[in-house]
Design a protein around this motif. Structure first.
Motif, PDB file in Angstrom:
ATOM      1  N   GLU A 218      51.281  47.701  39.715  1.00  0.00           N
ATOM      2  CA  GLU A 218      51.606  47.196  38.385  1.00  0.00           C
ATOM      3  C   GLU A 218      50.556  46.181  37.923  1.00  0.00           C
ATOM      4  O   GLU A 218      50.109  46.201  36.768  1.00  0.00           O
ATOM      5  N   LYS A 219      50.148  45.293  38.838  1.00  0.00           N
ATOM      6  CA  LYS A 219      49.144  44.289  38.492  1.00  0.00           C
ATOM      7  C   LYS A 219      47.806  44.934  38.181  1.00  0.00           C
ATOM      8  O   LYS A 219      47.168  44.620  37.170  1.00  0.00           O
ATOM      9  N   TYR A 220      47.359  45.849  39.039  1.00  0.00           N
ATOM     10  CA  TYR A 220      46.060  46.473  38.824  1.00  0.00           C
ATOM     11  C   TYR A 220      46.049  47.319  37.561  1.00  0.00           C
ATOM     12  O   TYR A 220      45.042  47.374  36.844  1.00  0.00           O
ATOM     13  N   ASN A 221      47.155  47.967  37.258  1.00  0.00           N
ATOM     14  CA  ASN A 221      47.236  48.743  36.016  1.00  0.00           C
ATOM     15  C   ASN A 221      47.171  47.834  34.790  1.00  0.00           C
ATOM     16  O   ASN A 221      46.594  48.197  33.759  1.00  0.00           O
ATOM     17  N   THR A 222      47.761  46.647  34.913  1.00  0.00           N
ATOM     18  CA  THR A 222      47.677  45.675  33.816  1.00  0.00           C
ATOM     19  C   THR A 222      46.244  45.200  33.620  1.00  0.00           C
ATOM     20  O   THR A 222      45.758  45.080  32.488  1.00  0.00           O
ATOM     21  N   VAL A 223      45.552  44.942  34.726  1.00  0.00           N
ATOM     22  CA  VAL A 223      44.146  44.536  34.645  1.00  0.00           C
ATOM     23  C   VAL A 223      43.316  45.644  33.989  1.00  0.00           C
ATOM     24  O   VAL A 223      42.491  45.388  33.107  1.00  0.00           O
ATOM     25  N   LYS A 224      43.537  46.877  34.398  1.00  0.00           N
ATOM     26  CA  LYS A 224      42.798  48.004  33.819  1.00  0.00           C
ATOM     27  C   LYS A 224      43.057  48.125  32.315  1.00  0.00           C
ATOM     28  O   LYS A 224      42.148  48.432  31.543  1.00  0.00           O
ATOM     29  N   ALA A 225      44.286  47.888  31.921  1.00  0.00           N
ATOM     30  CA  ALA A 225      44.637  48.038  30.511  1.00  0.00           C
ATOM     31  C   ALA A 225      44.057  46.928  29.642  1.00  0.00           C
ATOM     32  O   ALA A 225      43.685  47.164  28.486  1.00  0.00           O
ATOM     33  N   ASN A 226      43.945  45.716  30.190  1.00  0.00           N
ATOM     34  CA  ASN A 226      43.629  44.561  29.354  1.00  0.00           C
ATOM     35  C   ASN A 226      42.254  43.950  29.562  1.00  0.00           C
ATOM     36  O   ASN A 226      41.805  43.159  28.717  1.00  0.00           O
ATOM     37  N   GLU A 227      41.567  44.252  30.656  1.00  0.00           N
ATOM     38  CA  GLU A 227      40.362  43.486  30.989  1.00  0.00           C
ATOM     39  C   GLU A 227      39.077  44.311  31.055  1.00  0.00           C
ATOM     40  O   GLU A 227      38.093  43.857  31.614  1.00  0.00           O
ATOM     41  N   GLN A 228      39.081  45.496  30.494  1.00  0.00           N
ATOM     42  CA  GLN A 228      37.831  46.259  30.416  1.00  0.00           C
ATOM     43  C   GLN A 228      36.905  45.603  29.396  1.00  0.00           C
ATOM     44  O   GLN A 228      37.315  45.292  28.282  1.00  0.00           O
ATOM     45  N   ARG A 229      35.653  45.426  29.772  1.00  0.00           N
ATOM     46  CA  ARG A 229      34.664  44.804  28.893  1.00  0.00           C
ATOM     47  C   ARG A 229      33.366  45.595  28.944  1.00  0.00           C
ATOM     48  O   ARG A 229      32.938  46.029  30.004  1.00  0.00           O
ATOM     49  N   TRP A 230      32.750  45.746  27.769  1.00  0.00           N
ATOM     50  CA  TRP A 230      31.502  46.497  27.688  1.00  0.00           C
ATOM     51  C   TRP A 230      30.800  46.186  26.369  1.00  0.00           C
ATOM     52  O   TRP A 230      31.376  45.582  25.449  1.00  0.00           O
ATOM     53  N   GLU A 231      29.560  46.606  26.292  1.00  0.00           N
ATOM     54  CA  GLU A 231      28.789  46.606  25.056  1.00  0.00           C
ATOM     55  C   GLU A 231      28.317  48.032  24.821  1.00  0.00           C
ATOM     56  O   GLU A 231      27.921  48.721  25.759  1.00  0.00           O
ATOM     57  N   SER A 232      28.369  48.508  23.573  1.00  0.00           N
ATOM     58  CA  SER A 232      27.930  49.873  23.294  1.00  0.00           C
ATOM     59  C   SER A 232      27.387  49.958  21.879  1.00  0.00           C
ATOM     60  O   SER A 232      27.638  49.088  21.036  1.00  0.00           O
ATOM     61  N   ALA A 233      26.640  51.025  21.625  1.00  0.00           N
ATOM     62  CA  ALA A 233      26.110  51.263  20.281  1.00  0.00           C
ATOM     63  C   ALA A 233      25.697  52.727  20.143  1.00  0.00           C
ATOM     64  O   ALA A 233      25.337  53.378  21.142  1.00  0.00           O
ATOM     65  N   TYR A 234      25.799  53.234  18.931  1.00  0.00           N
ATOM     66  CA  TYR A 234      25.301  54.562  18.530  1.00  0.00           C
ATOM     67  C   TYR A 234      26.013  55.703  19.240  1.00  0.00           C
ATOM     68  O   TYR A 234      25.428  56.781  19.429  1.00  0.00           O
ATOM     69  N   LEU A 235      27.267  55.532  19.613  1.00  0.00           N
ATOM     70  CA  LEU A 235      27.962  56.574  20.361  1.00  0.00           C
ATOM     71  C   LEU A 235      28.417  57.724  19.477  1.00  0.00           C
ATOM     72  O   LEU A 235      28.506  58.876  19.928  1.00  0.00           O
ATOM     73  N   GLU A 236      28.719  57.439  18.214  1.00  0.00           N
ATOM     74  CA  GLU A 236      29.358  58.436  17.362  1.00  0.00           C
ATOM     75  C   GLU A 236      28.483  59.652  17.102  1.00  0.00           C
ATOM     76  O   GLU A 236      28.978  60.778  17.006  1.00  0.00           O
ATOM     77  N   ASP A 237      27.153  59.451  17.004  1.00  0.00           N
ATOM     78  CA  ASP A 237      26.273  60.580  16.703  1.00  0.00           C
ATOM     79  C   ASP A 237      25.342  60.928  17.855  1.00  0.00           C
ATOM     80  O   ASP A 237      24.456  61.779  17.719  1.00  0.00           O
ATOM     81  N   ALA A 238      25.523  60.293  19.003  1.00  0.00           N
ATOM     82  CA  ALA A 238      24.561  60.440  20.096  1.00  0.00           C
ATOM     83  C   ALA A 238      24.665  61.807  20.767  1.00  0.00           C
ATOM     84  O   ALA A 238      25.754  62.254  21.147  1.00  0.00           O
ATOM     85  N   ASP A 239      23.513  62.465  20.924  1.00  0.00           N
ATOM     86  CA  ASP A 239      23.449  63.679  21.736  1.00  0.00           C
ATOM     87  C   ASP A 239      23.442  63.326  23.225  1.00  0.00           C
ATOM     88  O   ASP A 239      23.977  64.078  24.044  1.00  0.00           O
ATOM     89  N   TYR A 240      22.811  62.191  23.543  1.00  0.00           N
ATOM     90  CA  TYR A 240      22.764  61.703  24.917  1.00  0.00           C
ATOM     91  C   TYR A 240      23.127  60.225  24.928  1.00  0.00           C
ATOM     92  O   TYR A 240      22.711  59.471  24.037  1.00  0.00           O
ATOM     93  N   VAL A 241      23.881  59.817  25.948  1.00  0.00           N
ATOM     94  CA  VAL A 241      24.291  58.422  26.085  1.00  0.00           C
ATOM     95  C   VAL A 241      23.817  57.900  27.442  1.00  0.00           C
ATOM     96  O   VAL A 241      24.060  58.530  28.484  1.00  0.00           O
ATOM     97  N   PHE A 242      23.128  56.770  27.411  1.00  0.00           N
ATOM     98  CA  PHE A 242      22.732  56.080  28.632  1.00  0.00           C
ATOM     99  C   PHE A 242      23.851  55.124  29.044  1.00  0.00           C
ATOM    100  O   PHE A 242      24.466  54.482  28.191  1.00  0.00           O
ATOM    101  N   VAL A 243      24.076  55.010  30.345  1.00  0.00           N
ATOM    102  CA  VAL A 243      25.022  54.023  30.885  1.00  0.00           C
ATOM    103  C   VAL A 243      24.285  53.205  31.932  1.00  0.00           C
ATOM    104  O   VAL A 243      23.709  53.752  32.877  1.00  0.00           O
ATOM    105  N   ALA A 244      24.270  51.880  31.746  1.00  0.00           N
ATOM    106  CA  ALA A 244      23.590  50.983  32.675  1.00  0.00           C
ATOM    107  C   ALA A 244      24.193  49.599  32.542  1.00  0.00           C
ATOM    108  O   ALA A 244      24.625  49.214  31.452  1.00  0.00           O
TER     109      ALA A 244
END
Length: 352
Positions: A218-244
């Motif tokens: 229950e605790k880990y599922n709460t963490v997964k639901a509430n604490e994901q953090r990231w930065e992203s850009a240009y995903l909507e039209d991207a043919d290729y996406v880099f992840v780093a």
């Protein structure tokens, strides 16, 4: 713009300002400046600094301080973090908050002194025995590292678990302008040891492990639901996406900007939390996406596994996932662009 400051020293000062009042550890390159800085700074703020006789002793001292309601942390690199794993399992088992700083260095085993990202699987899967996870935060700049230190302590207390700051050797050693946070008011955890220990029973006996497992999930599922953090850009039209993530994530952003200026439809996702992995970031992918490219500084490819699992969970299993791990160092923008050209030319085969 703040003053120029070395990464390890900025991180150490940020921990002080976040309310940390015990540091216990053992020196190891490339994290030693954290310890060196705190050897005098802790005394100035009325805290406790201990150069322990070993990494194992250091993390066990953190267990004691955390049990007493004190914000406590330790730091190391490579094999030093491996030696701390049993203490981290104890912190996790007893639901004691603490922060562990890993200034990652490259190694096939015990390792070298080169900056890298080869500890991803250990940190995100829990490197010791047992059924546990740590929150793992991955800064891409000294400024972000300083900001994440305070968050790491807050999350550790909120969820009663260990927070890991996973930096890299280069980030610890380089200098950048940095704005340091204001000094926080010191508060002890209200549940800290006061002669009437109120946490669950310590050890392996007289415990309902089935009940604890339900609460753990229950605790880990709460963490997964509430604490994901990231930065992203240009995903909507991207043919290729880099992840780093981390410093390679920083150079990947530059490569994406240059590739888009050249007419390529590419985007990026930079995980800030390695655990929980930012699966929500992948919800914005272009339905016509042609591929995802993992950029990593290790020899075998580690982040790529979580990317592929997430792609499958988002029911995009037919999208190829590529990875050209760069062993150590920080892959240059030029190198990342070369990887992309290999992918679109069919010269690099997908991993998944």
């Amino acid at each position: 713009m703040g003053d120029m400051i070395k990464g390890n020293e900025a991180i150490a000062e940020a921990a002080i300002r976040a309310g940390a009042r015990l540091y216990a550890g053992y020196p190891i390159t490339p994290s030693t400046e954290i310890m060196e800085y705190l050897s005098t700074r802790m005394d100035e703020v009325g805290g406790t600094f201990i150069q322990a006789e070993s990494e194992i002793a250091g993390v066990n001292m953190v267990i004691g301080a955390s049990s007493c309601g004190v914000r406590a942390f330790t730091a190391s690199s490579g094999p030093g973090i491996s030696l701390k794993q049993e203490g981290m399992t104890t912190l996790s088992d007893e639901e004691l908050p603490a922060v562990v700083l890993n200034v990652v260095r490259y190694g096939n085993g015990i390792g070298t002194l080169l900056t890298a990202q080869c500890d991803y699987l250990r940190e995100t899967r829990g490197g010791g025995n047992g059924d546990y996870r740590c929150i793992v935060l991955c800064p891409s700049s000294i400024q972000e590292a300083v900001e994440l230190i305070g968050l790491a302590f807050d999350l550790a207390e909120k969820y009663r678990m260990v927070s890991v700051i996973m930096t890299e050797g280069a980030l610890g050693q380089m200098m950048e302008p940095c704005e340091l946070p204001e000094m926080r008011e010191i508060k002890r955890y209200p549940w800290g040891f006061d002669g009437k220990y109120t946490n669950k029973k310590i050890g392996i006996f007289d415990r309902d492990s089935m009940k604890e497992a339900v609460l753990l999930n229950e605790k880990y599922n709460t963490v997964k639901a509430n604490e994901q953090r990231w930065e992203s850009a240009y995903l909507e039209d991207a043919d290729y996406v880099f992840v780093a993530y981390g410093l390679p994530g920083r150079s990947t952003k530059g490569a994406v900007e240059q590739l888009r200026a050249e007419g390529h439809k590419v985007g990026f996702i930079r995980p800030i939390t390695a655990w929980p992995f930012p699966e929500k970031a992948f919800e914005d992918l272009n339905p016509n996406l042609k591929g995802v490219i993992s950029i990593e500084s290790n020899a075998t490819g580690q982040l790529v596994d979580d990317i592929a699992l997430t792609i499958k969970k988002k029911k995009k299993a037919n999208i190829p996932v590529y990875c050209n791990p760069h062993v150590y160092g920080i892959p240059a923008t030029k190198t990342i662009k070369e990887d992309f050209r290999k992918v679109i030319a069919g010269e690099m085969k997908e991993v998944y």
